[in-house]
Motif scaffolding. Structure first.
Motif, PDB file in Angstrom:
ATOM      1  N   LEU A   1       0.824  -1.212   0.000  1.00  0.00           N
ATOM      2  CA  LEU A   1       0.000   0.000   0.000  1.00  0.00           C
ATOM      3  C   LEU A   1       0.862   1.267   0.000  1.00  0.00           C
ATOM      4  O   LEU A   1       0.411   2.324  -0.449  1.00  0.00           O
ATOM      5  N   ASN A   2       2.080   1.158   0.527  1.00  0.00           N
ATOM      6  CA  ASN A   2       2.949   2.347   0.589  1.00  0.00           C
ATOM      7  C   ASN A   2       3.632   2.634  -0.740  1.00  0.00           C
ATOM      8  O   ASN A   2       4.250   3.683  -0.901  1.00  0.00           O
ATOM      9  N   ALA A   3       3.540   1.701  -1.680  1.00  0.00           N
ATOM     10  CA  ALA A   3       4.206   1.889  -2.968  1.00  0.00           C
ATOM     11  C   ALA A   3       3.449   2.933  -3.795  1.00  0.00           C
ATOM     12  O   ALA A   3       2.254   3.161  -3.597  1.00  0.00           O
ATOM     13  N   ASP A   4       4.182   3.523  -4.730  1.00  0.00           N
ATOM     14  CA  ASP A   4       3.576   4.541  -5.588  1.00  0.00           C
ATOM     15  C   ASP A   4       2.802   3.856  -6.710  1.00  0.00           C
ATOM     16  O   ASP A   4       3.325   3.604  -7.784  1.00  0.00           O
ATOM     17  N   ARG A   5       1.553   3.523  -6.424  1.00  0.00           N
ATOM     18  CA  ARG A   5       0.692   2.855  -7.399  1.00  0.00           C
ATOM     19  C   ARG A   5      -0.394   3.825  -7.835  1.00  0.00           C
ATOM     20  O   ARG A   5      -0.726   4.768  -7.134  1.00  0.00           O
ATOM     21  N   THR A   6      -0.965   3.581  -9.014  1.00  0.00           N
ATOM     22  CA  THR A   6      -1.933   4.535  -9.561  1.00  0.00           C
ATOM     23  C   THR A   6      -3.332   3.937  -9.638  1.00  0.00           C
ATOM     24  O   THR A   6      -3.495   2.740  -9.921  1.00  0.00           O
ATOM     25  N   PHE A   7      -4.325   4.775  -9.375  1.00  0.00           N
ATOM     26  CA  PHE A   7      -5.734   4.380  -9.462  1.00  0.00           C
ATOM     27  C   PHE A   7      -6.328   4.815 -10.802  1.00  0.00           C
ATOM     28  O   PHE A   7      -7.129   4.114 -11.391  1.00  0.00           O
ATOM     29  N   LEU A   8      -5.920   5.979 -11.276  1.00  0.00           N
ATOM     30  CA  LEU A   8      -6.467   6.538 -12.522  1.00  0.00           C
ATOM     31  C   LEU A   8      -5.563   6.310 -13.724  1.00  0.00           C
ATOM     32  O   LEU A   8      -5.994   6.532 -14.855  1.00  0.00           O
ATOM     33  N   GLY A   9      -4.317   5.906 -13.486  1.00  0.00           N
ATOM     34  CA  GLY A   9      -3.316   5.925 -14.548  1.00  0.00           C
ATOM     35  C   GLY A   9      -2.712   7.319 -14.612  1.00  0.00           C
ATOM     36  O   GLY A   9      -3.359   8.309 -14.276  1.00  0.00           O
ATOM     37  N   ARG A  10      -1.443   7.384 -15.052  1.00  0.00           N
ATOM     38  CA  ARG A  10      -0.731   8.677 -15.017  1.00  0.00           C
ATOM     39  C   ARG A  10      -1.382   9.716 -15.922  1.00  0.00           C
ATOM     40  O   ARG A  10      -1.486  10.885 -15.569  1.00  0.00           O
ATOM     41  N   ALA A  11      -1.803   9.307 -17.109  1.00  0.00           N
ATOM     42  CA  ALA A  11      -2.363  10.286 -18.055  1.00  0.00           C
ATOM     43  C   ALA A  11      -3.653  10.894 -17.488  1.00  0.00           C
ATOM     44  O   ALA A  11      -3.861  12.107 -17.553  1.00  0.00           O
ATOM     45  N   GLN A  12      -4.508  10.054 -16.904  1.00  0.00           N
ATOM     46  CA  GLN A  12      -5.751  10.579 -16.347  1.00  0.00           C
ATOM     47  C   GLN A  12      -5.485  11.420 -15.098  1.00  0.00           C
ATOM     48  O   GLN A  12      -6.161  12.415 -14.850  1.00  0.00           O
ATOM     49  N   GLU A  13      -4.488  11.016 -14.302  1.00  0.00           N
ATOM     50  CA  GLU A  13      -4.107  11.829 -13.137  1.00  0.00           C
ATOM     51  C   GLU A  13      -3.681  13.231 -13.579  1.00  0.00           C
ATOM     52  O   GLU A  13      -4.080  14.233 -12.980  1.00  0.00           O
ATOM     53  N   ASN A  14      -2.846  13.292 -14.625  1.00  0.00           N
ATOM     54  CA  ASN A  14      -2.403  14.602 -15.121  1.00  0.00           C
ATOM     55  C   ASN A  14      -3.581  15.407 -15.650  1.00  0.00           C
ATOM     56  O   ASN A  14      -3.662  16.618 -15.448  1.00  0.00           O
ATOM     57  N   TRP A  15      -4.475  14.702 -16.326  1.00  0.00           N
ATOM     58  CA  TRP A  15      -5.653  15.385 -16.877  1.00  0.00           C
ATOM     59  C   TRP A  15      -6.503  15.991 -15.762  1.00  0.00           C
ATOM     60  O   TRP A  15      -6.865  17.175 -15.822  1.00  0.00           O
ATOM     61  N   ILE A  16      -6.829  15.222 -14.717  1.00  0.00           N
ATOM     62  CA  ILE A  16      -7.718  15.756 -13.676  1.00  0.00           C
ATOM     63  C   ILE A  16      -7.013  16.859 -12.889  1.00  0.00           C
ATOM     64  O   ILE A  16      -7.653  17.829 -12.462  1.00  0.00           O
TER      65      ILE A  16
END
Ligand code: FE
Ligand code: CA
Length: 504
Positions: free
Chosen positions: A321-336
């Motif tokens: 859980l402490n690892a840098d994992r993504t829920f939205l994906g990087r592209a969607q994270e940047n978009w939001i």
């Protein structure tokens, strides 16, 4: 239809089709013996100058069809303002997605389709307001989670009567398989889909529901998906069921295409390589931006999965859980991160398929968190909290599905942090509520930011936005006989825009 019998008209339609060829699709003689519009019509993603229109023709085999469409400013189609022809090709299941433009903002329009002499039902749709419009208020509805076997969809009758301008659908539009024990109100009549053809059949079954069809015809929808559009608790490229990644890749690609074929989303949403782009922003003048999230397609695999089933579970001790994992994906994270708070609107509404707020499930002495929620991706969850905190003049209204129960939060949880958002979780349209044992008795005391929790009843939500507050009504079915029950307001919340506080 005047003069001709329906059957004769359809024969003429076939002859007409035989004489035409459009867009490289072979329009050979089509023997249309029955109404091709039995799946209904829909509209979606309203813009200030237009929207998407959808239908899907039934009964054509290996050939395409030229489908005419009309948009009118009156229900009797005496003032037709746009018309055109679109090809329904077999490669896309004879679905039709028309992007209509050139219309006036914040106006009601009516639309229908024709193939030869066959006409579809009439749908109604409202364009979005101009981006600078000082819209004083707007009503939309929120729905999710419609398990075909668990319940009737008659909550949609009340939804239509409430006259929302838009339905936000937060996922689990179809379910892929049976869950729970009998009795069921009706049956899928088929096993879990595995490919495009079987997901198509499942979507077509859903679209045969009269209440669902009526809700699509009544107003535009803005849709996103959760897991059951493909299979339970999958995460990105990783299935939760014990099946190979290759089998799952094929399943997911078929499910995504069938979803596109049955939803009023833009043709440009269908990308190459099996991706379907669902994250997007829809504007409501200066009142709101609606940011629609995709929480499934790009997420990393669930943390600390079980075996052989790798689905969601309660975690209390998981270093991953402490690892840098993504829920939205990087592209969607940047978009939001750039779309959120980008315009001077009163509300930034987030259509969010799975629970955003941190919740200690209170199942053990130590904090426990559900791995399939944003809680299973706490580093990404914190990044999203920063997106809200970095735009203190914006106000997030997070609308969430998936839980089959009704919750309200003020966020972030820390009492000394400035409040940035409220989150409302809406119960299911038809799916059974969760077992109460998924949550500890102590859950409300352990989570002071949790302002409301109700594990009972199906229905949908009504949201009335104004420049100063948001009123959220939980419309929950009133009777034990589901076939004749109707939705009533069980709980009504008011959110103050300035303080992001929830009151009842
Ligand atoms: Fe669900
Ligand atoms: Ca779900």
């Amino acid at each position: 239809m005047t003069g001709l019998s329906r059957r004769t008209a359809l024969r003429l339609a076939a002859l007409w089709l035989a004489a035409h060829q459009i867009g490289g699709v072979s329009l050979a003689a089509v023997d249309v013996r029955s109404d091709p519009f039995t799946l209904g019509v829909a509209s979606g993603d309203p813009q200030p100058d237009g929207f998407v229109l959808w239908t899907r023709l039934i009964g054509l085999e290996a050939v395409g069809a030229a489908v005419r469409w009309e948009v009118a400013s009156d229900e009797r189609f005496t003032r037709i303002v746009r018309r055109g022809t679109s090809v329904a090709s077999p490669a896309l299941g004879h679905s039709v997605h028309v992007e209509v433009t050139g219309l006036l903002p914040d106006r009601a329009y009516f639309y229908r389709f024709r193939v030869g002499g066959a006409a579809s039902g009439v749908g109604r749709v409202r364009t979005a307001p101009h981006p600078d419009a000082r819209l004083a208020s707007a009503r939309f509805a929120v729905a999710c989670c419609q398990q075909w076997e668990h319940g009737w969809f008659n909550a949609y009758r009340d939804l239509v009567a409430q006259d929302p301008r838009l339905v936000l659908f937060l996922g689990d539009y179809i379910y892929e398989r049976r869950s729970g024990a009998a009795p069921f109100v009706r049956e899928f009549g088929a096993p879990q889909p595995t490919d495009l053809a079987s997901y198509r059949a499942r979507h077509a079954l859903y679209k045969s529901d009269a209440d669902l069809q009526a809700a699509h015809a009544a107003c535009a929808w803005a849709v996103t998906w959760d897991d059951h559009e493909v299979s339970n608790d999958y995460a990105g490229a990783t299935p939760s069921d014990p099946e190979s990644d290759a089998i799952f890749r094929a399943r997911r690609a078929g499910a995504y295409q069938a979803y596109f074929e049955h939803m009023p989303i833009r043709p440009s949403a269908l990308m190459t390589q099996g991706e379907t782009r669902l994250y997007r922003t829809l504007g409501l003048g200066q009142l709101a931006d609606l940011h629609v999230l995709d929480g499934r397609q790009y997420r990393d695999a669930l943390a600390c999965p079980g075996a052989p089933i790798r689905g969601g579970r309660a975690l209390s001790d998981c270093a991953e859980l402490n690892a840098d994992r993504t829920f939205l994906g990087r592209a969607q994270e940047n978009w939001i991160a750039s779309a959120y708070g980008a315009r001077a609107v009163a509300w930034d509404v987030i259509a969010n398929p799975a629970l955003f707020d941190p919740v200690d499930l209170a199942l053990e002495d130590r904090p426990t968190h559900w791995s399939d929620f944003w809680d299973g991706y706490p580093v990404a969850q914190a990044r999203m909290q920063s997106v809200f905190a970095d735009k203190p003049d914006a106000r997030a209204l997070i609308l969430t599905g998936d839980l089959h129960s009704w919750w309200a939060f003020e966020t972030p949880p820390a009492a000394d942090a400035p409040r940035t958002a409220t989150e409302f979780v809406f119960g299911s349209l038809a799916s059974r509520p969760p077992r109460a044992s998924l949550f500890g008795d102590d859950i409300q005391r352990r989570n002071p930011h949790l302002r409301h929790m109700n594990l009972e009843g199906t229905g949908y939500g009504l949201v009335d936005l104004s420049l100063t507050d948001a009123v959220i009504q939980l419309r929950i079915m009133d009777a034990t006989n589901p076939k004749i029950s109707t939705a009533v307001t069980r709980t009504k919340f008011t959110v103050d825009r300035v303080t992001a506080s929830v009151s009842t």
